[in-house]
Scaffold this active site. Structure first.
Site, PDB file in Angstrom:
ATOM      1  N   ASP A   1      -1.847   5.930  -5.128  1.00 63.52           N
ATOM      2  CA  ASP A   1      -2.196   5.053  -4.007  1.00 63.52           C
ATOM      3  C   ASP A   1      -2.546   3.637  -4.478  1.00 63.52           C
ATOM      4  OD1 ASP A   1      -3.063   3.942  -1.663  1.00 63.52           O
ATOM      5  OD2 ASP A   1      -4.848   5.190  -1.454  1.00 63.52           O
TER       6      ASP A   1
ATOM      7  N   ASP B   1       0.831  -1.202   0.000  1.00 57.12           N
ATOM      8  CA  ASP B   1       0.000   0.000   0.000  1.00 57.12           C
ATOM      9  C   ASP B   1       0.870   1.259   0.000  1.00 57.12           C
ATOM     10  OD1 ASP B   1      -1.882   1.961   0.367  1.00 57.12           O
ATOM     11  OD2 ASP B   1      -2.620   1.215   2.291  1.00 57.12           O
TER      12      ASP B   1
END
Ligand code: NAG
Ligand code: NAG
Ligand code: NAG
Ligand code: NAG
Ligand code: NAG
Ligand code: NAG
Ligand code: NAG
Ligand code: NAG
Ligand code: NAG
Ligand code: NAG
Length: 414
Positions: A297, A118
């Site tokens: 992201d 992430d």
């Protein structure tokens, strides 16, 4: 001589066995990837995904303020009165759909854990031995690792509506062959959600952002690798393609992209990989983007932006309409006819990077309608002032996260 090391990734929830490949130069691990099929969408889960992303970003803003004493440049000016709490009926399961995961080794002897990769968060957390809600996961037990060091710190991290409560340890963390001897991790003693392995397919999360947004105010595992001089080049790359997806560490995999990487500077070390986009076009038509700031992201499944600018995007798609369902009230989604070709491009450094028409769709709703990859922040007095560029874009490109030069690079996939 260092070389790039590759960790294979796969999209959840399609958990499949690791297939080691022989390679003379690199230690390559590959996990076959399954396609997200053209199945019925679960709007509730989509919605949970937006909540998760926003809760995550808010957590980062707060951590940044605690770490630096300064308000994060993207933090909403109107406080967080309108930063919606996640709806009650969502679980971590809902958040972990379609996330990218890879296997890392932690401790001595090393034990394997599968973790979300992430770029929009910062900590490494794993399930600890006393965690009742972590059943079925690979458990990290510090007393089984000869290199574990208790840093004497207990934490309570917020992950959307869930809290991860645990203690902070330092241990050896092996990322595809590179070893961070002093990697910081949170060992969960409790996750206030059903984190059972039957529900959530990863053992933890590996944050790949910058230290600034760390709730622990500690370096990330990648930063530790850099600090410990393990990497020839302080970069990592992501290929989130249909097959052989990989996280590439310490260099780049030239075989996975065409042409040159096009770089865009990242805004300081504001915690996120905050790049600047130039414009967004739909079928060649410019849409107004408002702000150009874009958080890259890998932990978000879709793209998020300010409502009026997202509406501009769909204004270029005949037959599109804002979804008017209860599930979509505060984070609006849009539908469009599935039989429409949508050629969307995001320009970085004056170079278009395309979202394929397939990838523009999050799935079908029935009645010939698809849900588009762009969703919006809640309507409110708050001006968010950034875009979140997630998976539906990233799976179209090779992305390099260049920690040394503080920039991101994109290239066409080979
Ligand atoms: C929560 O959502 C699930 C799945 O949509 C549904 O089956 C269940 O009834 C819901 N529970 C509550 C309390 O709303
Ligand atoms: C939790 O996971 C274990 C092992 O994966 C499984 O046997 C058990 O049924 C699960 N429990 C719940 C409540 O999901
Ligand atoms: C820790 O080590 C003991 C003894 O070897 C073993 O039984 C146990 O399964 C290990 N626990 C974990 C979480 O690895
Ligand atoms: C963790 O923090 C939440 C608020 O984010 C709070 O409600 C909860 O009681 C805390 N739990 C512990 C064990 O400190
Ligand atoms: C290891 O990391 C911890 C946490 O960041 C830090 O306090 C400590 O100084 C580090 N130790 C070494 C030897 O670098
Ligand atoms: C989309 O792009 C393809 C290939 O460049 C082109 O053939 C097609 O006409 C475009 N469609 C629209 C609606 O612009
Ligand atoms: C896109 O641009 C073309 C050429 O300027 C124009 O004819 C068309 O109407 C535009 N489409 C939309 C949906 O605005
Ligand atoms: C990207 O999209 C534009 C407009 O649809 C098209 O002209 C171009 O060929 C596409 N580029 C690639 C590499 O597919
Ligand atoms: C994304 O686009 C690529 C290229 O068009 C395609 O191969 C792939 O199946 C698409 N994936 C999804 C999930 O739509
Ligand atoms: C697309 O689907 C809609 C309804 O689902 C239909 O009315 C329309 O004719 C279709 N267009 C094409 C080009 O197939």
């Amino acid at each position: 001589m260092y070389s790039s090391i590759v960790i294979a990734l796969a999209a959840l929830p399609f958990l499949v066995g690791a297939v080691p490949l022989e390679n003379s130069r690199r230690n390559v691990l590959s996990i076959p990837l399954s396609k997200r099929g053209p199945s019925q969408l679960d709007l509730r889960r989509l919605h949970a995904g937006t909540h998760h992303t926003m809760a995550k970003l808010r957590r980062g803003f707060e951590a940044f303020e605690q770490n630096t004493g300064k308000r994060h440049p993207l933090s909403p000016k109107h406080g967080r009165s309108d930063d919606h709490k996640a709806p009650g009926n969502v679980s971590l399961t809902d958040f972990h759909e379609n996330m990218w995961y890879g296997t890392i080794q932690v401790g001595t002897p090393g034990k394997a854990y599968s973790v979300n990769i992430d770029t929009g968060s910062d900590n490494l957390f794993l399930s600890g031995p006393s965690c009742q809600s972590c059943q079925g996961h690979a458990i990290y037990d510090p007393s089984n690792s000869t290199t574990a060091k208790d840093l004497g710190l207990s934490v309570n991290l917020t992950y959307g509506p869930a809290n991860v409560i645990g203690n902070v340890f330092a241990d050896t963390v092996n990322l595809g062959g590179f070893e961070a001897s002093n990697g910081t991790l949170v060992v969960a003693s409790d996750v206030t959600a059903n984190f059972n392995a039957t529900k959530v397919g990863v053992d933890g999360t590996l944050g790949m952002g910058f230290r600034g947004i760390s709730q622990l105010n500690k370096p990330t595992i990648f930063e530790t690798l850099v600090e410990e001089n393990q990497l020839e080049e302080p970069v990592f790359g992501l290929v989130l393609a249909e097959s052989n997806s990989e996280l590439i560490i310490g260099g780049r995999d030239h075989s996975r992209y065409k042409g040159d990487l096009v770089y865009t500077p990242v805004n300081g070390r504001a915690g996120y990989w905050l790049a600047e986009l130039d414009r967004i076009t739909i079928n060649g038509n410019d849409t107004q983007v408002g702000t150009k700031r874009a958080i890259i992201d890998s932990g978000s499944p879709f793209l998020l932006g300010e409502q009026n600018f997202v509406a501009n995007i769909y204004a270029n798609i005949p037959g599109s309409a804002r979804l008017n369902s209860a599930e979509s009230l505060d984070y609006p989604f849009w539908t469009y006819p599935c039989n429409t070709t949508v050629n969307a491009s995001i320009f970085f450094n004056n170079t278009p990077f395309n979202i394929s028409s397939d990838n523009f769709s999050l799935g079908t709703l029935g009645g010939g309608l698809c849900v588009g990859a762009f969703a919006a922040f809640p309507a409110s007095p708050t001006y968010y002032g950034y875009w979140v560029i997630g998976d539906n874009f990233l799976r179209n490109v090779y992305t390099e996260f260049d920690y040394g030069n503080i920039r991101v690079g994109f290239a066409q996939l080979a």
